[in-house]
Design a protein around this motif. Structure first.
Motif, PDB file in Angstrom:
ATOM      1  N   LEU A  75      26.438  -1.478 -15.948  1.00  0.00           N
ATOM      2  CA  LEU A  75      26.613  -1.097 -17.348  1.00  0.00           C
ATOM      3  C   LEU A  75      25.257  -0.919 -17.997  1.00  0.00           C
ATOM      4  O   LEU A  75      24.370  -1.779 -17.846  1.00  0.00           O
ATOM      5  CB  LEU A  75      27.364  -2.188 -18.114  1.00  0.00           C
ATOM      6  N   TYR A  76      25.092   0.174 -18.730  1.00  0.00           N
ATOM      7  CA  TYR A  76      23.908   0.334 -19.581  1.00  0.00           C
ATOM      8  C   TYR A  76      24.329   0.080 -21.023  1.00  0.00           C
ATOM      9  O   TYR A  76      25.271   0.699 -21.530  1.00  0.00           O
ATOM     10  CB  TYR A  76      23.314   1.727 -19.449  1.00  0.00           C
ATOM     11  N   LEU A  77      23.633  -0.857 -21.663  1.00  0.00           N
ATOM     12  CA  LEU A  77      23.953  -1.274 -23.030  1.00  0.00           C
ATOM     13  C   LEU A  77      22.804  -0.831 -23.941  1.00  0.00           C
ATOM     14  O   LEU A  77      21.786  -1.516 -24.047  1.00  0.00           O
ATOM     15  CB  LEU A  77      24.145  -2.788 -23.064  1.00  0.00           C
ATOM     16  N   PRO A  78      22.931   0.329 -24.599  1.00  0.00           N
ATOM     17  CA  PRO A  78      21.792   0.921 -25.310  1.00  0.00           C
ATOM     18  C   PRO A  78      21.425   0.235 -26.619  1.00  0.00           C
ATOM     19  O   PRO A  78      20.268   0.254 -27.035  1.00  0.00           O
ATOM     20  CB  PRO A  78      22.251   2.359 -25.565  1.00  0.00           C
ATOM     21  N   THR A  79      22.401  -0.351 -27.291  1.00  0.00           N
ATOM     22  CA  THR A  79      22.146  -0.980 -28.584  1.00  0.00           C
ATOM     23  C   THR A  79      22.448  -2.471 -28.509  1.00  0.00           C
ATOM     24  O   THR A  79      23.166  -2.930 -27.620  1.00  0.00           O
ATOM     25  CB  THR A  79      23.000  -0.332 -29.681  1.00  0.00           C
ATOM     26  N   ALA A  80      21.933  -3.234 -29.446  1.00  0.00           N
ATOM     27  CA  ALA A  80      22.087  -4.686 -29.435  1.00  0.00           C
ATOM     28  C   ALA A  80      23.566  -5.070 -29.379  1.00  0.00           C
ATOM     29  O   ALA A  80      24.370  -4.635 -30.214  1.00  0.00           O
ATOM     30  CB  ALA A  80      21.431  -5.291 -30.665  1.00  0.00           C
ATOM     31  N   THR A  81      23.905  -5.870 -28.392  1.00  0.00           N
ATOM     32  CA  THR A  81      25.310  -6.241 -28.195  1.00  0.00           C
ATOM     33  C   THR A  81      25.730  -7.427 -29.037  1.00  0.00           C
ATOM     34  O   THR A  81      26.918  -7.585 -29.342  1.00  0.00           O
ATOM     35  CB  THR A  81      25.568  -6.595 -26.726  1.00  0.00           C
ATOM     36  N   GLY A  82      24.786  -8.292 -29.396  1.00  0.00           N
ATOM     37  CA  GLY A  82      25.173  -9.559 -29.986  1.00  0.00           C
ATOM     38  C   GLY A  82      25.860 -10.425 -28.947  1.00  0.00           C
ATOM     39  O   GLY A  82      25.685 -10.241 -27.734  1.00  0.00           O
ATOM     40  N   ALA A  83      26.663 -11.364 -29.416  1.00  0.00           N
ATOM     41  CA  ALA A  83      27.321 -12.322 -28.526  1.00  0.00           C
ATOM     42  C   ALA A  83      28.146 -11.611 -27.458  1.00  0.00           C
ATOM     43  O   ALA A  83      28.864 -10.649 -27.740  1.00  0.00           O
ATOM     44  CB  ALA A  83      28.214 -13.252 -29.337  1.00  0.00           C
ATOM     45  N   THR A  84      28.035 -12.086 -26.229  1.00  0.00           N
ATOM     46  CA  THR A  84      28.729 -11.455 -25.108  1.00  0.00           C
ATOM     47  C   THR A  84      30.069 -12.120 -24.826  1.00  0.00           C
ATOM     48  O   THR A  84      30.355 -13.222 -25.288  1.00  0.00           O
ATOM     49  CB  THR A  84      27.880 -11.526 -23.828  1.00  0.00           C
ATOM     50  N   SER A  85      30.883 -11.433 -24.038  1.00  0.00           N
ATOM     51  CA  SER A  85      32.056 -12.030 -23.384  1.00  0.00           C
ATOM     52  C   SER A  85      31.643 -12.211 -21.927  1.00  0.00           C
ATOM     53  O   SER A  85      31.330 -11.234 -21.245  1.00  0.00           O
ATOM     54  CB  SER A  85      33.265 -11.098 -23.501  1.00  0.00           C
ATOM     55  N   TRP A  86      31.632 -13.440 -21.453  1.00  0.00           N
ATOM     56  CA  TRP A  86      31.018 -13.712 -20.153  1.00  0.00           C
ATOM     57  C   TRP A  86      31.806 -14.732 -19.361  1.00  0.00           C
ATOM     58  O   TRP A  86      32.716 -15.381 -19.888  1.00  0.00           O
ATOM     59  CB  TRP A  86      29.578 -14.186 -20.352  1.00  0.00           C
ATOM     60  N   HIS A  87      31.462 -14.864 -18.078  1.00  0.00           N
ATOM     61  CA  HIS A  87      32.013 -15.902 -17.202  1.00  0.00           C
ATOM     62  C   HIS A  87      30.832 -16.720 -16.697  1.00  0.00           C
ATOM     63  O   HIS A  87      29.963 -16.203 -15.991  1.00  0.00           O
ATOM     64  CB  HIS A  87      32.772 -15.274 -16.032  1.00  0.00           C
ATOM     65  N   TRP A  88      30.850 -17.999 -17.030  1.00  0.00           N
ATOM     66  CA  TRP A  88      29.687 -18.860 -16.814  1.00  0.00           C
ATOM     67  C   TRP A  88      29.387 -19.083 -15.336  1.00  0.00           C
ATOM     68  O   TRP A  88      28.278 -18.840 -14.858  1.00  0.00           O
ATOM     69  CB  TRP A  88      29.945 -20.187 -17.531  1.00  0.00           C
ATOM     70  N   THR A  89      30.359 -19.542 -14.560  1.00  0.00           N
ATOM     71  CA  THR A  89      30.090 -19.946 -13.177  1.00  0.00           C
ATOM     72  C   THR A  89      30.594 -18.874 -12.209  1.00  0.00           C
ATOM     73  O   THR A  89      31.562 -19.076 -11.472  1.00  0.00           O
ATOM     74  CB  THR A  89      30.750 -21.303 -12.857  1.00  0.00           C
ATOM     75  N   ALA A  90      29.914 -17.744 -12.185  1.00  0.00           N
ATOM     76  CA  ALA A  90      30.371 -16.613 -11.380  1.00  0.00           C
ATOM     77  C   ALA A  90      30.194 -16.848  -9.884  1.00  0.00           C
ATOM     78  O   ALA A  90      30.929 -16.276  -9.078  1.00  0.00           O
ATOM     79  CB  ALA A  90      29.617 -15.347 -11.788  1.00  0.00           C
ATOM     80  N   ARG A  91      29.222 -17.645  -9.481  1.00  0.00           N
ATOM     81  CA  ARG A  91      28.866 -17.835  -8.076  1.00  0.00           C
ATOM     82  C   ARG A  91      28.421 -16.538  -7.417  1.00  0.00           C
ATOM     83  O   ARG A  91      28.401 -16.418  -6.196  1.00  0.00           O
ATOM     84  CB  ARG A  91      30.022 -18.453  -7.268  1.00  0.00           C
ATOM     85  N   GLN A  92      28.111 -15.524  -8.231  1.00  0.00           N
ATOM     86  CA  GLN A  92      27.573 -14.248  -7.779  1.00  0.00           C
ATOM     87  C   GLN A  92      26.389 -13.901  -8.686  1.00  0.00           C
ATOM     88  O   GLN A  92      26.400 -14.232  -9.870  1.00  0.00           O
ATOM     89  CB  GLN A  92      28.597 -13.123  -7.881  1.00  0.00           C
ATOM     90  N   THR A  93      25.399 -13.218  -8.140  1.00  0.00           N
ATOM     91  CA  THR A  93      24.222 -12.856  -8.914  1.00  0.00           C
ATOM     92  C   THR A  93      24.410 -11.501  -9.578  1.00  0.00           C
ATOM     93  O   THR A  93      24.804 -10.529  -8.926  1.00  0.00           O
ATOM     94  CB  THR A  93      22.971 -12.810  -8.030  1.00  0.00           C
ATOM     95  N   SER A  94      24.156 -11.458 -10.888  1.00  0.00           N
ATOM     96  CA  SER A  94      24.128 -10.204 -11.638  1.00  0.00           C
ATOM     97  C   SER A  94      22.675  -9.890 -11.977  1.00  0.00           C
ATOM     98  O   SER A  94      21.914 -10.780 -12.372  1.00  0.00           O
ATOM     99  CB  SER A  94      24.954 -10.324 -12.921  1.00  0.00           C
ATOM    100  N   TYR A  95      22.297  -8.622 -11.846  1.00  0.00           N
ATOM    101  CA  TYR A  95      20.909  -8.202 -12.000  1.00  0.00           C
ATOM    102  C   TYR A  95      20.733  -7.434 -13.301  1.00  0.00           C
ATOM    103  O   TYR A  95      21.518  -6.535 -13.626  1.00  0.00           O
ATOM    104  CB  TYR A  95      20.490  -7.341 -10.810  1.00  0.00           C
ATOM    105  N   VAL A  96      19.693  -7.797 -14.045  1.00  0.00           N
ATOM    106  CA  VAL A  96      19.414  -7.191 -15.345  1.00  0.00           C
ATOM    107  C   VAL A  96      18.149  -6.347 -15.245  1.00  0.00           C
ATOM    108  O   VAL A  96      17.157  -6.767 -14.638  1.00  0.00           O
ATOM    109  CB  VAL A  96      19.251  -8.282 -16.428  1.00  0.00           C
TER     110      VAL A  96
END
Length: 414
Positions: free
Chosen positions: A151-172
């Motif tokens: 996902l490309y997020l071009p503008t400030a997202t503010g608070a996210t909807s997320w999953h804390w303990t994914a056990r998988q690496t996400s790259y930023v």
């Protein structure tokens, strides 16, 4: 323990289903028409109050590449994104999906990257509290295949909807990297999921989904990071590896570490633990595509985190079953595993765990029982996890323990 009358009824239902499917797939019809079935899902929550993984502050002019493993394969995929816990509209400027060159790698196989569109557009706005479903993507996938969603997020997202303990690496990454096959150059790597709530596949053989509504035992705490060795992962592999494949369900792991049946994580100043399971039913179970069975693996956090009595926990589990069955779902429940040796264990809490398990092993509202306590416990010390299955903290199973849990699930129950 499984009620014999329910077992017979379930087997009869499966026989009827098989007859129906064989008839529908006969020579005159040319086979079953393909349908959309859930193949991967995760439970998302409000962000961490401490901004863990930038979950509270969010992202601006950045890309996130997330790696997931599907359960069922299919001819095409489509993706579901959510802004359920955002405080403002979320702009997705560019989205893609592709196949990693290897498990856990952010670099993609040449020729596998596909553009993701929304009503024909390459970008979309997900309004506060809303979800968006992508257009179908022409990307055939196999069972247990890894996908990379960027996902490309071009503008400030503010608070996210997320999953804390994914056990998988996400790259930023900085800027728009959604169209890049090369996954190097990340500015951060987090073990969390963001915004991605579910993946569906178009398949002529899959039939519905099984939702695992659980806590950290199912969410994978104690499992090897990046290896997809949670017990629901092993269950998905068992399902797709068992012949025949016709009518295989997808497996969606909607578990949250620290989740409780009757208490919200926010009351512990930990919103990432999620709302109570009773409050999660609509979003995390009933809304899943083609859900037919829910496996409930919950209650141990009500015991060891909150110290609740057995009757409160039992009443909550009963309500989960009643509401799910009212929606026409099959409900399978797991007993509470041992945790003597864990930092919060007491003899009084052990008595509560035993009382809850005694109820679950009786004749009650559930359609089937998975005796995870019996699988995990040490026969020489029944209050403790078997050392061969212990991840080291005396409550969460390791990969071997997770595999044993998955092996204990009768597939006909699903």
């Amino acid at each position: 323990m499984i009620n014999r009358r329910r077992a017979a009824a379930a087997l009869a239902a499966l026989g009827l289903l098989a007859t129906t499917l064989v008839g529908a797939a006969g020579p005159a019809s040319g086979g079953l028409p393909p349908r959309w079935v859930g193949t991967w899902g995760t439970a998302l929550t409000a962000p961490s109050l401490a901004n863990t993984g930038s979950s509270l502050n969010g992202f601006t002019d950045q890309s996130i590449r997330q790696l997931v493993r599907v359960s069922l394969g299919g001819q095409k995929v489509r993706l579901r994104f959510t802004n359920a816990y955002g405080t403002q509209p979320l702009t997705i400027g560019h989205a893609t999906v592709g196949l990693p060159v290897a498990a856990g790698s952010p670099t993609l196989q040449p020729g596998s990257l596909r553009e993701v569109t929304f009503n024909g557009s390459g970008s979309t706005v997900v309004y506060k509290g809303a979800e968006v479903l992508s257009d179908p993507v022409d990307l055939p996938v196999s069972a247990s295949q890894d996908l990379a969603v960027t996902l490309y997020l071009p503008t400030a997202t503010g608070a996210t909807s997320w999953h804390w303990t994914a056990r998988q690496t996400s790259y930023v990454y900085a800027g728009d990297r959604a169209g890049d096959v090369d996954g190097s150059g990340q500015t951060a790597a987090y073990n969390h999921f963001y915004y991605l709530a579910g993946i569906e596949v178009l398949t002529p053989t899959g039939l519905g989904t099984v939702v695992v509504l659980g806590d950290s035992i199912s969410d994978g705490s104690g499992s090897t990071l990046g290896a997809n060795t949670r017990w629901p992962d092993y269950l998905a592999s068992r399902i797709t590896g068992t012949w025949p494949a016709l009518a295989d369900p997808g497996v969606l792991n909607l578990s949250l570490a620290g989740n409780q049946v009757t208490r919200d994580g926010l009351t512990l100043n930990s919103p990432a633990l999620g709302d109570s399971a009773l409050a999660r039913l609509d979003d995390d179970v009933f809304s899943q595509p083609g859900v037919r069975t829910v496996i409930v693996e919950l209650g141990i956090n009500d015991v060891h985190l909150s110290g609740y009595p057995a009757d409160r926990i039992i009443a909550g589990l009963r309500q989960l079953a009643i509401q799910a069955k009212d929606r026409g779902l099959r409900v399978v429940v797991a007993t509470l595993g041992p945790f003597e040796g864990y930092s919060s264990w007491t003899a009084d809490k052990e008595a509560v765990r035993q009382a809850v398990n005694a109820y679950l092993r009786g004749d009650n509202e559930f359609d089937g029982l998975l005796d995870f306590d019996q699988v995990l416990r040490d026969p020489a010390n029944p209050g403790k996890v078997l050392p061969a299955y212990d991840s080291g903290d005396h409550i969460h199973p390791n990969d071997t323990g997770a595999q044993a849990l998955a092996a204990a699930v009768p597939l006909w129950l699903l």
